[in-house]
Design an enzyme around this catalytic site. Structure first.
Site, PDB file in Angstrom:
ATOM      1  CB  VAL A   1       1.890   0.178   5.192  1.00 59.96           C
ATOM      2  CG1 VAL A   1       0.369  -0.240   5.521  1.00 59.96           C
ATOM      3  CG2 VAL A   1       2.430   1.206   5.948  1.00 59.96           C
TER       4      VAL A   1
ATOM      5  CB  ILE B   1      -0.948   0.276   1.278  1.00 60.26           C
ATOM      6  CG1 ILE B   1      -1.642  -1.245   1.522  1.00 60.26           C
ATOM      7  CG2 ILE B   1      -1.645   1.290   1.341  1.00 60.26           C
ATOM      8  CD1 ILE B   1      -2.483  -1.276   2.823  1.00 60.26           C
ATOM      9  N   GLY B   2       1.837   1.102   0.729  1.00 61.92           N
ATOM     10  CA  GLY B   2       2.733   2.446   1.101  1.00 61.92           C
ATOM     11  C   GLY B   2       4.028   2.031   1.634  1.00 61.92           C
TER      12      GLY B   2
ATOM     13  NE  ARG C   1       9.295  11.862  21.266  1.00 60.32           N
ATOM     14  CZ  ARG C   1       8.976  10.831  22.278  1.00 60.32           C
ATOM     15  NH1 ARG C   1       8.345  10.100  21.762  1.00 60.32           N
ATOM     16  NH2 ARG C   1       9.446  10.747  23.476  1.00 60.32           N
TER      17      ARG C   1
ATOM     18  N   GLY D   1       9.771   5.571   6.376  1.00 60.90           N
ATOM     19  CA  GLY D   1      11.144   5.961   6.474  1.00 60.90           C
ATOM     20  C   GLY D   1      11.714   4.423   6.829  1.00 60.90           C
TER      21      GLY D   1
ATOM     22  CG  ASP E   1       3.328   5.962  11.885  1.00 69.48           C
ATOM     23  OD1 ASP E   1       2.707   4.851  11.844  1.00 69.48           O
ATOM     24  OD2 ASP E   1       4.038   6.499  10.985  1.00 69.48           O
TER      25      ASP E   1
HETATM   26  N1  LIG Z   1      -3.959   1.452   7.769  1.00 68.16           N
HETATM   27  C1  LIG Z   1      -3.598   2.213   6.632  1.00 68.16           C
HETATM   28  N2  LIG Z   1      -4.695   1.929   5.639  1.00 68.16           N
HETATM   29  C2  LIG Z   1      -4.341   2.525   4.276  1.00 68.16           C
HETATM   30  N3  LIG Z   1      -2.978   2.902   4.127  1.00 68.16           N
HETATM   31  C3  LIG Z   1      -2.091   3.218   5.073  1.00 68.16           C
HETATM   32  C4  LIG Z   1      -2.519   2.507   6.204  1.00 68.16           C
HETATM   33  N4  LIG Z   1      -1.173   2.976   6.889  1.00 68.16           N
HETATM   34  C5  LIG Z   1      -0.270   3.683   6.290  1.00 68.16           C
HETATM   35  N5  LIG Z   1      -1.006   3.567   5.009  1.00 68.16           N
HETATM   36  C6  LIG Z   1      -0.180   4.194   3.921  1.00 68.16           C
HETATM   37  O1  LIG Z   1       1.142   3.616   3.927  1.00 68.16           O
HETATM   38  C7  LIG Z   1       2.097   4.844   3.703  1.00 68.16           C
HETATM   39  C8  LIG Z   1       3.345   4.377   4.702  1.00 68.16           C
HETATM   40  O2  LIG Z   1       2.752   4.496   6.050  1.00 68.16           O
HETATM   41  P1  LIG Z   1       4.070   4.420   7.012  1.00 68.16           P
HETATM   42  O3  LIG Z   1       3.220   4.903   8.265  1.00 68.16           O
HETATM   43  O4  LIG Z   1       5.197   3.676   7.198  1.00 68.16           O
HETATM   44  O5  LIG Z   1       4.956   5.688   6.691  1.00 68.16           O
HETATM   45  P2  LIG Z   1       4.925   7.229   6.897  1.00 68.16           P
HETATM   46  O6  LIG Z   1       4.123   7.646   8.071  1.00 68.16           O
HETATM   47  O7  LIG Z   1       4.651   7.971   5.736  1.00 68.16           O
HETATM   48  O8  LIG Z   1       6.423   7.396   7.330  1.00 68.16           O
HETATM   49  P3  LIG Z   1       7.125   7.218   8.744  1.00 68.16           P
HETATM   50  O9  LIG Z   1       6.421   6.075   9.474  1.00 68.16           O
HETATM   51  O10 LIG Z   1       8.379   7.031   8.319  1.00 68.16           O
HETATM   52  O11 LIG Z   1       6.991   8.508   9.557  1.00 68.16           O
HETATM   53  C9  LIG Z   1       1.165   6.012   4.365  1.00 68.16           C
HETATM   54  O12 LIG Z   1       1.619   7.423   3.839  1.00 68.16           O
HETATM   55  C10 LIG Z   1      -0.271   5.600   3.760  1.00 68.16           C
HETATM   56  O13 LIG Z   1      -0.285   6.058   2.454  1.00 68.16           O
END
Ligand SMILES: Nc1ncnc2c1ncn2[C@@H]1O[C@H](COP(=O)(O)OP(=O)(O)OP(=O)(O)O)[C@@H](O)[C@H]1O
Length: 380
Positions: A36, A28-29, A142, A32, A160
């Protein structure tokens, strides 16, 4: 620099690991230090999103911190916080957590075009109340940013939670910190992150929703130039004539370089957003009141959670002197989770209170019976 995660494509994993009870569907994504993935949870026949730390993502200590903070996050029950379904380890000890899948994506996707003032105010109150609730539980986010706010039909949900807080620098890569929405004191490492840092990042996020970019963004900029501007340059004009001066003013206050010049609590920031709603004759968005408090973990597992969290707090103690303490109570302050500083233990007093109650009730009953007996004796 259009997105802080540019250039990480080589690290991205396309296929998720084998996880018992889940069927891999697609990626999905990417973030850092984790990717996901969409999986199907076979027993319940539902889609879940699974965040899996990359094999090269974290040290063992940090992986333990990831799991501990996921446990802490699972105790936060709020309509605008993404719930955690499960946490575990995949092959090679890689930590993962499962959560609901939000098919509508994030506010970063939504903010490719500017959002209206009313929607931004509503989002600010909803996410602000979620953060205020977490602050009451002793947890800082944070890493508030548009990517971490997922969209669903019932409103935005922050993800997060706290996880970024466990993650320090890995080698020369700074992870768990997203520069465009980060406060200057965190970038300069000049002050510990605190409530005012979360206030800054939420304000930077609302600014982004109004303008499609973070406050100090400039096309083609390097990371170093961006950091320098966030730390040293005055905030540019918002450039949206339809945004009332009161809203721009409270965003500017929240984006002050000095944390002491910002709102002192997330709750007061949220109240200020509600005042703007009233000024615009909009219905003020409810600050979600969460009855009760996040449940304390039980048994051995809870003790391990507390110990791990305490360890994490200790590890970061030089950068984090004070636990989060909102100064008023629009969102109720749940019992703080145990940290190295607080060592909270709510349980042990409860049985003692019960015993005293039972003894008092027994004494009252005995007294009543004695009086009845004496009365009936007198009558006879
Ligand atoms: N529960 C979810 N449902 C749908 N898409 C999600 C979900 N969680 C994360 N994503 C998608 O996955 C991407 C990456 O999420 P992730 O939390 O790993 O990274 P981030 O928050 O962008 O970066 P970091 O965690 O490094 O600060 C998100 O930007 C979002 O597009």
């Amino acid at each position: 620099m259009s997105d802080p995660r540019e250039g990480r494509a080589a690290e991205v994993e396309e296929v998720g690991p084998h996880i018992a009870g889940l069927e891999f569907r697609r990626r999905i994504g990417t973030g850092g230090y984790a990717d996901v993935f969409l999986y199907r949870e076979t027993s319940l026949n539902r889609d879940v999103a699974v965040k899996v730390v990359r094999e090269t993502g974290l040290s063992e200590d940090e992986a333990t911190g990831f799991v501990a903070e996921a446990h802490a996050m699972a105790r936060l029950a709020h309509p605008h916080i993404v719930p955690v379904f499960a946490v575990g380890r995949a092959a090679h000890g890689r930590p993962y957590l499962t959560m609901p899948f939000y098919p509508d994506g994030t506010l970063f996707d939504r903010a490719r075009t500017p959002l209206g003032v009313a929607e931004v105010l509503k989002t600010g109150v909803q996410i602000g109340s979620a953060v205020a609730y977490a602050h009451g539980a002793g947890i800082l986010h944070r890493d508030i940013k548009p990517h971490n706010i997922l969209r669903n039909p019932f409103g935005p949900a922050l993800s997060d939670f706290g996880i970024a807080g466990t993650i320090a620098d890995v080698g020369d890569r700074i992870i768990g910190m997203s520069i465009p929405w980060s406060p200057p004191e965190v970038l300069a490492d000049s002050a510990a992150p605190g409530v005012a840092s979360d206030v800054y990042s939420l304000a930077a996020t609302l600014w982004h929703l109004l303008t499609t970019r973070s406050p100090f963004f400039r096309e083609g900029d390097s990371e170093a130039a961006l950091v320098r501007r966030i730390r040293l340059e005055p905030l540019p004009a918002l450039g949206r004539p339809d945004v009332p001066a009161t809203l721009e003013g409270l965003l500017r206050q929240s984006l002050a370089k000095d944390p002491g010049d910002r709102f002192s609590s997330m709750t007061s920031f949220v109240h200020a957003l509600q005042d703007v709603q009233r000024q615009l004759h909009l219905e003020p968005t409810d600050v979600v009141l969460v009855p009760g408090r996040p449940p304390e973990p039980r048994g051995d597992r809870g003790d391990r959670d507390r110990a791990a969290l305490a360890g994490v707090t200790r590890r970061r103690a030089d950068r984090e002197p004070a636990p989060a303490t909102p100064d008023d109570t629009a969102a109720p302050d749940p019992e703080p989770v145990a940290t190295a500083a607080s060592g909270t233990a709510a349980g042990p007093r409860t049985p003692a209170v019960l015993v005293v109650l039972v003894l008092v009730m027994a004494a009252v009953l005995l007294l009543g019976l004695l009086m009845l007996y004496l009365r009936s004796g007198g009558a006879g």
